[in-house]
Design an enzyme around this catalytic site. Sequence first.
Site, PDB file in Angstrom:
ATOM      1  N   LYS A 231       0.932  -1.187  -0.136  1.00 48.39           N
ATOM      2  CA  LYS A 231       0.035   0.029   0.129  1.00 48.39           C
ATOM      3  C   LYS A 231       1.075   1.194   0.062  1.00 48.39           C
ATOM      4  O   LYS A 231       1.912   1.239   0.661  1.00 48.39           O
ATOM      5  CB  LYS A 231      -0.865   0.130   1.216  1.00 48.39           C
TER       6      LYS A 231
ATOM      7  N   SER B  44      -9.777   2.039   2.923  1.00 47.56           N
ATOM      8  CA  SER B  44      -8.875   2.745   2.253  1.00 47.56           C
ATOM      9  C   SER B  44      -7.982   1.986   1.229  1.00 47.56           C
ATOM     10  O   SER B  44      -7.252   2.529   0.313  1.00 47.56           O
ATOM     11  CB  SER B  44      -8.116   3.543   2.946  1.00 47.56           C
TER      12      SER B  44
ATOM     13  N   SER C  76      -9.818  -0.539   7.026  1.00 48.43           N
ATOM     14  CA  SER C  76      -9.383  -0.315   5.663  1.00 48.43           C
ATOM     15  C   SER C  76      -8.612  -1.583   5.053  1.00 48.43           C
ATOM     16  O   SER C  76      -8.412  -1.719   3.949  1.00 48.43           O
ATOM     17  CB  SER C  76      -8.223   0.857   5.650  1.00 48.43           C
TER      18      SER C  76
HETATM   19  N1  GLN Z   1     -13.031   4.510   6.881  1.00 47.95           N
HETATM   20  C1  GLN Z   1     -12.126   4.559   8.070  1.00 47.95           C
HETATM   21  C2  GLN Z   1     -11.868   6.009   8.224  1.00 47.95           C
HETATM   22  O1  GLN Z   1     -11.791   6.830   7.434  1.00 47.95           O
HETATM   23  C3  GLN Z   1     -10.990   3.718   8.140  1.00 47.95           C
HETATM   24  C4  GLN Z   1     -10.006   4.093   7.426  1.00 47.95           C
HETATM   25  C5  GLN Z   1      -8.631   3.272   7.762  1.00 47.95           C
HETATM   26  O2  GLN Z   1      -8.860   2.204   8.164  1.00 47.95           O
HETATM   27  N2  GLN Z   1      -7.690   3.544   7.196  1.00 47.95           N
HETATM   28  O3  GLN Z   1     -11.284   6.464   9.351  1.00 47.95           O
END
Ligand code: GLN
Length: 494
Positions: free
Chosen positions: A77, A171, A195
């Site tokens: 990532k 994400s 995510s």
């Molecule tokens: N959707 C969640 C947020 O925006 C989790 C994002 C993540 O795990 N990086 O905080």
Amino acid sequence: MELYKKTAVELSDLIRKKEVRPSEICESFLARHDASRDLNAYLHLDGDAIVAQAKILDSEKITDETPRIFGLPVAIKDNICTKGIPTTCASKMLENFIPPYDATAVSRLKSQGAVIFGKTNMDEFAMGGGCAAKSASGNGTRNAPASDVSTVPTSRLARNPHDPSRTPGGSSSGGAAAVGAQSALFSLCSDTGGSIRQPASHCGVVGYKPTYGAVSRYGLLAYAGSFDQIGPIARTVSDAALLASAIVGHDPLDSKSDPSAKLDFSQIEHFDMRGKKIGLLTECFANIDADIESAVTNAAKTYESLGASVEKISIPLIENCLPIYYTIALAEAASSFSRYDGVSYGYRTANAESIDDLYVKSRTEGFGSVVKQRLWLGTYLLSAGCYEKYFEKALAARAMLTARFVEAFEKYDFLLAPVSPKGAYKLEESPPAAEAWRLDKCTVPANLAGLPAISVPCGHDANNMPVGVQLLAGRFNDATLLGAARAFEKAGFV
Ligand code: GLN
């Protein structure tokens, strides 16, 4: 059979038997990537460099001591630092950032002979659920302000391999899309509030968030440091275990890394569900779509058929987990993102008239609107008066929720919940921010309590898109968690 169709476990065995070479595997995945470029799964992929890396491994001697991950390609990532390879967090702020060092997870992979296979797409700075461009305005209007030069155009968002008009989730959108499309064998991703698990669920693959403290965060560009955790997205539970085994363990470079963090996944193939107790998290089943509920309920029935007992458990505080999570996560982000000031590194405006102007313009031009919206909110939450009223209260509530989970795991071996209340939506129908945040309800509890959690494919929604079931276990019970997930997978969903 083309090599890209095989699992990591199978490819590792073939390498050890000297039936395939690392470079052949990489070439197969590169060809597969060529055929699936429309998914925008990668932000950076240098085929020549990957093959060159693999060719060096081709000539290495294989012995019984050779690590399982040797010769296998791992996609990373784009918020995990890779020395000499761009690491942008999908942000204009870091579009020219080439880290001078590797994240600990990456250096561990390299030292065991894994091949670094490209950097995967993501929501900017890991904030979001795969819909950054659409929710960017954050005010319910669909189009980001024209002045916002850093908003990602829809054409650059990753797409779901099962239906490219839909989101892969986020994400870790690119990591899940690449594994789902088989243009990556597996990928190293990060999970702050879901995510890893949510995109894995939407893309029909396995996503495992280890116990907080089990994998070093060193070199992971922080979103919210008390939640961030690196973990694998893979095609099978056994592949996730193979990748996780290569990266877990104490790291003095991460102050939150647990010195006792030793996880042994060697027995997960033979895990026996008979006599195990599973609690269904009642609050996570409220307000979810009927098709998701039926897929996840069927998964619970499968566990019963494997000999586990399943009953409902209520942890009422889960109803409040979103404000608790977002208060702490955004406050932490507001604090840690002060490093992006246009001075030390990252984007710097060309038009500053004073030092204050430099800070303001660099951040205004460098961050997209989702990130800016969150930083404003986080800064407000840490301001005088608000700190006590919101931030400290959220910390206290987090401690209470953690205690409820400790109690729950005195009674149950595992907790079971949906991953997301809804299936993967169409990219042009991305919800506005406030609605998108509600989709994190079932994933953030594990992050708040630092628990290991995994998403395993369990069926399909009404649009025939994949759906995952989520299992949670007590802290550092990662090996039994993966054992239970593997037992489910073996029961017939892979
Ligand atoms: N959707 C969640 C947020 O925006 C989790 C994002 C993540 O795990 N990086 O905080």
